[in-house]
Design a protein around this motif. Structure first.
Motif, PDB file in Angstrom:
ATOM      1  N   TRP A  27      13.139-121.622 -20.249  1.00 56.71           N
ATOM      2  CA  TRP A  27      14.424-120.915 -20.356  1.00 56.71           C
ATOM      3  C   TRP A  27      14.179-119.486 -20.812  1.00 56.71           C
ATOM      4  O   TRP A  27      13.754-119.253 -21.944  1.00 56.71           O
ATOM      5  CB  TRP A  27      15.338-121.651 -21.348  1.00 56.71           C
ATOM      6  CG  TRP A  27      16.767-121.211 -21.320  1.00 56.71           C
ATOM      7  CD1 TRP A  27      17.376-120.436 -20.377  1.00 56.71           C
ATOM      8  CD2 TRP A  27      17.782-121.542 -22.290  1.00 56.71           C
ATOM      9  NE1 TRP A  27      18.707-120.261 -20.677  1.00 56.71           N
ATOM     10  CE2 TRP A  27      18.987-120.921 -21.852  1.00 56.71           C
ATOM     11  CE3 TRP A  27      17.799-122.294 -23.463  1.00 56.71           C
ATOM     12  CZ2 TRP A  27      20.181-121.041 -22.565  1.00 56.71           C
ATOM     13  CZ3 TRP A  27      18.985-122.409 -24.170  1.00 56.71           C
ATOM     14  CH2 TRP A  27      20.175-121.796 -23.717  1.00 56.71           C
ATOM     15  N   ASP A  28      14.475-118.578 -19.914  1.00 54.09           N
ATOM     16  CA  ASP A  28      14.229-117.160 -20.182  1.00 54.09           C
ATOM     17  C   ASP A  28      15.422-116.569 -20.941  1.00 54.09           C
ATOM     18  O   ASP A  28      16.305-115.956 -20.347  1.00 54.09           O
ATOM     19  CB  ASP A  28      14.001-116.430 -18.851  1.00 54.09           C
ATOM     20  CG  ASP A  28      13.599-114.979 -19.075  1.00 54.09           C
ATOM     21  OD1 ASP A  28      13.226-114.635 -20.216  1.00 54.09           O
ATOM     22  OD2 ASP A  28      13.678-114.199 -18.111  1.00 54.09           O
ATOM     23  N   ILE A  29      15.433-116.793 -22.227  1.00 48.34           N
ATOM     24  CA  ILE A  29      16.554-116.331 -23.047  1.00 48.34           C
ATOM     25  C   ILE A  29      15.991-115.902 -24.402  1.00 48.34           C
ATOM     26  O   ILE A  29      14.905-116.355 -24.801  1.00 48.34           O
ATOM     27  CB  ILE A  29      17.595-117.477 -23.232  1.00 48.34           C
ATOM     28  CG1 ILE A  29      18.908-116.939 -23.789  1.00 48.34           C
ATOM     29  CG2 ILE A  29      17.025-118.613 -24.069  1.00 48.34           C
ATOM     30  CD1 ILE A  29      20.050-117.932 -23.746  1.00 48.34           C
ATOM     31  N   ASP A  30      16.697-115.029 -25.090  1.00 48.99           N
ATOM     32  CA  ASP A  30      16.291-114.680 -26.452  1.00 48.99           C
ATOM     33  C   ASP A  30      17.270-115.310 -27.439  1.00 48.99           C
ATOM     34  O   ASP A  30      18.400-114.838 -27.584  1.00 48.99           O
ATOM     35  CB  ASP A  30      16.291-113.150 -26.638  1.00 48.99           C
ATOM     36  CG  ASP A  30      15.832-112.756 -28.040  1.00 48.99           C
ATOM     37  OD1 ASP A  30      15.501-113.663 -28.838  1.00 48.99           O
ATOM     38  OD2 ASP A  30      15.813-111.548 -28.334  1.00 48.99           O
TER      39      ASP A  30
ATOM     40  N   HIS B 256       2.865-113.214 -30.550  1.00 50.00           N
ATOM     41  CA  HIS B 256       4.114-113.715 -31.142  1.00 50.00           C
ATOM     42  C   HIS B 256       3.888-114.277 -32.539  1.00 50.00           C
ATOM     43  O   HIS B 256       4.594-115.176 -32.965  1.00 50.00           O
ATOM     44  CB  HIS B 256       4.731-114.787 -30.243  1.00 50.00           C
ATOM     45  CG  HIS B 256       4.982-114.318 -28.851  1.00 50.00           C
ATOM     46  ND1 HIS B 256       5.933-113.375 -28.553  1.00 50.00           N
ATOM     47  CD2 HIS B 256       4.377-114.633 -27.683  1.00 50.00           C
ATOM     48  CE1 HIS B 256       5.918-113.141 -27.238  1.00 50.00           C
ATOM     49  NE2 HIS B 256       4.983-113.887 -26.693  1.00 50.00           N
ATOM     50  N   GLN B 257       2.871-113.799 -33.226  1.00 49.50           N
ATOM     51  CA  GLN B 257       2.566-114.216 -34.601  1.00 49.50           C
ATOM     52  C   GLN B 257       2.091-115.667 -34.686  1.00 49.50           C
ATOM     53  O   GLN B 257       2.049-116.243 -35.764  1.00 49.50           O
ATOM     54  CB  GLN B 257       3.775-114.026 -35.542  1.00 49.50           C
ATOM     55  CG  GLN B 257       4.404-112.650 -35.488  1.00 49.50           C
ATOM     56  CD  GLN B 257       5.824-112.705 -35.984  1.00 49.50           C
ATOM     57  OE1 GLN B 257       6.770-112.935 -35.231  1.00 49.50           O
ATOM     58  NE2 GLN B 257       5.986-112.515 -37.275  1.00 49.50           N
ATOM     59  N   HIS B 258       1.808-116.268 -33.533  1.00 54.85           N
ATOM     60  CA  HIS B 258       1.301-117.644 -33.549  1.00 54.85           C
ATOM     61  C   HIS B 258       0.469-117.847 -32.293  1.00 54.85           C
ATOM     62  O   HIS B 258       0.433-116.986 -31.413  1.00 54.85           O
ATOM     63  CB  HIS B 258       2.449-118.655 -33.628  1.00 54.85           C
ATOM     64  CG  HIS B 258       3.441-118.532 -32.504  1.00 54.85           C
ATOM     65  ND1 HIS B 258       3.232-119.090 -31.268  1.00 54.85           N
ATOM     66  CD2 HIS B 258       4.618-117.869 -32.417  1.00 54.85           C
ATOM     67  CE1 HIS B 258       4.257-118.802 -30.475  1.00 54.85           C
ATOM     68  NE2 HIS B 258       5.108-118.052 -31.146  1.00 54.85           N
ATOM     69  N   LYS B 259      -0.171-119.014 -32.222  1.00 57.52           N
ATOM     70  CA  LYS B 259      -1.026-119.341 -31.084  1.00 57.52           C
ATOM     71  C   LYS B 259      -0.243-119.264 -29.771  1.00 57.52           C
ATOM     72  O   LYS B 259       0.920-119.661 -29.703  1.00 57.52           O
ATOM     73  CB  LYS B 259      -1.526-120.776 -31.306  1.00 57.52           C
ATOM     74  CG  LYS B 259      -2.645-121.215 -30.426  1.00 57.52           C
ATOM     75  CD  LYS B 259      -3.155-122.571 -30.946  1.00 57.52           C
ATOM     76  CE  LYS B 259      -3.694-123.426 -29.812  1.00 57.52           C
ATOM     77  NZ  LYS B 259      -4.018-124.781 -30.285  1.00 57.52           N
ATOM     78  N   SER B 260      -0.917-118.758 -28.748  1.00 58.91           N
ATOM     79  CA  SER B 260      -0.298-118.672 -27.429  1.00 58.91           C
ATOM     80  C   SER B 260      -0.160-120.076 -26.829  1.00 58.91           C
ATOM     81  O   SER B 260      -1.121-120.836 -26.798  1.00 58.91           O
ATOM     82  CB  SER B 260      -1.169-117.798 -26.535  1.00 58.91           C
ATOM     83  OG  SER B 260      -0.510-117.584 -25.321  1.00 58.91           O
TER      84      SER B 260
ATOM     85  N   ARG C 224       9.675-116.013 -23.807  1.00 64.71           N
ATOM     86  CA  ARG C 224       9.715-114.758 -24.545  1.00 64.71           C
ATOM     87  C   ARG C 224       8.934-114.816 -25.856  1.00 64.71           C
ATOM     88  O   ARG C 224       8.376-113.826 -26.304  1.00 64.71           O
ATOM     89  CB  ARG C 224      11.184-114.424 -24.821  1.00 64.71           C
ATOM     90  CG  ARG C 224      11.371-113.061 -25.379  1.00 64.71           C
ATOM     91  CD  ARG C 224      12.818-112.806 -25.721  1.00 64.71           C
ATOM     92  NE  ARG C 224      12.863-111.555 -26.446  1.00 64.71           N
ATOM     93  CZ  ARG C 224      13.327-110.418 -25.951  1.00 64.71           C
ATOM     94  NH1 ARG C 224      13.822-110.392 -24.740  1.00 64.71           N
ATOM     95  NH2 ARG C 224      13.298-109.323 -26.670  1.00 64.71           N
ATOM     96  N   TYR C 225       8.935-115.994 -26.485  1.00 62.62           N
ATOM     97  CA  TYR C 225       8.213-116.149 -27.758  1.00 62.62           C
ATOM     98  C   TYR C 225       7.118-117.218 -27.688  1.00 62.62           C
ATOM     99  O   TYR C 225       6.470-117.483 -28.714  1.00 62.62           O
ATOM    100  CB  TYR C 225       9.198-116.511 -28.875  1.00 62.62           C
ATOM    101  CG  TYR C 225      10.263-115.465 -29.117  1.00 62.62           C
ATOM    102  CD1 TYR C 225       9.916-114.191 -29.580  1.00 62.62           C
ATOM    103  CD2 TYR C 225      11.612-115.742 -28.870  1.00 62.62           C
ATOM    104  CE1 TYR C 225      10.891-113.226 -29.792  1.00 62.62           C
ATOM    105  CE2 TYR C 225      12.584-114.779 -29.094  1.00 62.62           C
ATOM    106  CZ  TYR C 225      12.224-113.529 -29.550  1.00 62.62           C
ATOM    107  OH  TYR C 225      13.187-112.571 -29.769  1.00 62.62           O
ATOM    108  N   GLU C 226       6.965-117.864 -26.532  1.00 60.04           N
ATOM    109  CA  GLU C 226       5.993-118.959 -26.395  1.00 60.04           C
ATOM    110  C   GLU C 226       6.201-120.023 -27.490  1.00 60.04           C
ATOM    111  O   GLU C 226       5.264-120.421 -28.178  1.00 60.04           O
ATOM    112  CB  GLU C 226       4.558-118.418 -26.411  1.00 60.04           C
ATOM    113  CG  GLU C 226       4.291-117.485 -25.241  1.00 60.04           C
ATOM    114  CD  GLU C 226       2.819-117.112 -25.106  1.00 60.04           C
ATOM    115  OE1 GLU C 226       1.971-117.739 -25.771  1.00 60.04           O
ATOM    116  OE2 GLU C 226       2.531-116.191 -24.324  1.00 60.04           O
TER     117      GLU C 226
END
Ligand code: OVV
Length: 408
Positions: A21-24, A7-11, A52-54
């Motif tokens: 919250w499982d939402i985008d 996600h372009q950053h640390k997990s 979704r994006y951590e």
């Protein structure tokens, strides 16, 4: 780099005690109609984890303000978008005022502050008022207008590049560059990819406009370059600060003015109230529109250290999406927040940020807003919708795509 970044950053794993919250948040349906999402976000807690994006996300006023205010714990230098600049190459050289921490930030910001001093803006405001009067007379003669292109884009792209001293402005390229900058704040989604495809067409043009030779000798740009003459900053840094003006100074005011028009069409009693005293109410009306629609909906900060906010333990390297638009609708801060009321006390709203990174162009943005709302209040009797307004999805900006209005 050893590991590929998902996600372009640390997990990041969900901290104890936060709701997952499982939402985008970047779903186009949410971007174009964000209020129900904001309400749900605030209801879930001060900080919420988005698997979704951590990332963590904040939508309540108190936490959002705490994070935005504290530049020591919550860094801008690692990018104000989803990408962590420590781990991933940014799409353009980082801004030397937005994407930087003190002390470099303090030094560079001071140069812009001086170029946008109250004395400078007071003088500009006279021109803005003249221009706004002329523009409003033009659109009044048309009757039915498309207010996004005819007012919201037309006004800032006429007055702002001229104030900076751009000799050959191109309104389309300026607006599109803003769209790139603000979409870049989001994840690597379709929206971002579509606009980034225009980069070869726009970025070189923008960079050229930042050159000293392209600027008049009496504008804001020239004042910034004079800081290079005195040795306060280098010549390349002066160019970078011009780039900041062009990045942050167009789409923001286009969005703010467009949203203000939408508010006044949606709340006709409020427009009549503005008309009762345009001179004194144009400022408060613009301010309330900033709170109500919040042009810059959300920026990230990155936790530079392990820390806690509202009892939640945050790991170093956590990206936190601070949803200014949701904070500005928090009933814990603003009474009856979903009512547009130009007489309310808007103090403390976060549309222009807070702390050392708060909008450095705010006095010029406000001068533009007052000029156009003042002219509308004085010269227009009624603002009505002439068709359905359409919002334009963007990864960080709330803006209209089209706003058909009938002015009389
Ligand atoms: C999108 C944005 C906001 C503020 C500053 C800048 C960009 C910049 O490029 O400095």
């Amino acid at each position: 780099m050893a590991a590929t970044l998902v996600h372009q950053h640390k997990s990041i794993s969900p901290p104890a005690g936060v709701e997952v919250w499982d939402i985008d948040p970047y779903d186009e349906a949410i971007l174009t109609d964000p209020i129900p999402f904001f309400d749900a976000l605030r209801a879930k807690g001060g900080l919420v984890y988005i698997p979704r994006y951590e990332i963590l996300i904040s939508g309540r006023y108190e936490e959002t303000r705490e994070i935005f205010y504290d530049h020591n714990r919550f860094l801008s230098s690692r990018g104000i978008g989803m990408a962590d600049f420590k781990l991933e190459q940014p799409w353009r050289p980082p801004s030397i005022v937005l994407e930087v921490d003190p002390p470099e930030h303090t030094h560079n910001r001071r140069v812009i502050m001086r170029a946008l001093s109250p004395a400078v803006v007071r003088k500009l405001e006279q021109d803005f008022i003249e221009d706004a009067k002329r523009l409003v007379d033009e659109v009044l003669a048309q009757g039915d207008i498309e207010a996004v292109s005819d007012i919201a884009e037309a006004f800032p792209t006429r007055v702002f590049p001229r104030a900076v001293g751009i000799k050959e402005p191109d309104a389309r390229k300026l607006v599109d560059y803003g769209a790139m900058v603000f979409n870049a704040v989001g994840p690597d989604n379709d929206l971002r990819r579509r606009i980034m495809a225009k980069a070869p067409d726009i970025v070189p043009w923008i960079n050229e406009q930042c050159d000293r030779s392209r600027l008049t000798e009496d504008g804001i740009g020239a004042t910034i370059y004079s800081a290079a003459d005195s040795g306060e900053i280098g010549e390349p840094e002066a160019g970078m600060l011009i780039r900041s003006l062009l990045s942050a100074g167009v789409d923001t005011t286009v969005s703010g003015i467009g949203s203000a028009l939408w508010c006044l069409a949606q709340y006709p009693q409020q427009f009549q109230r503005l008309k009762s005293d345009p001179q004194n109410l144009c400022g408060p009306a613009f301010e309330e529109a900033l709170r109500f629609c919040t042009p810059v909906q959300a920026f990230f900060r990155t936790a530079g250290e392990a820390t806690t906010v509202a009892g939640v333990e945050i790991e170093e390297g956590t990206k936190i999406l601070c949803v200014l638009g949701a904070a500005n609708r928090d009933p814990a801060k603003f009474e009856d927040p979903d009512n547009f009321d130009i007489l309310r006390d808007t103090r403390g709203h976060l549309a222009l940020g807070v702390g050392v990174h708060s909008c450095v162009g705010q006095i010029i943005a406000r001068a533009e807003g007052r000029a156009i709302l003042g002219a509308l209040g004085r010269r227009v009797n009624q603002i009505e919708f002439a068709g359905p307004p359409v919002w334009r999805p963007n990864n960080s900006m709330r803006a209209l795509d089209s706003l058909p209005l009938k002015l009389s």
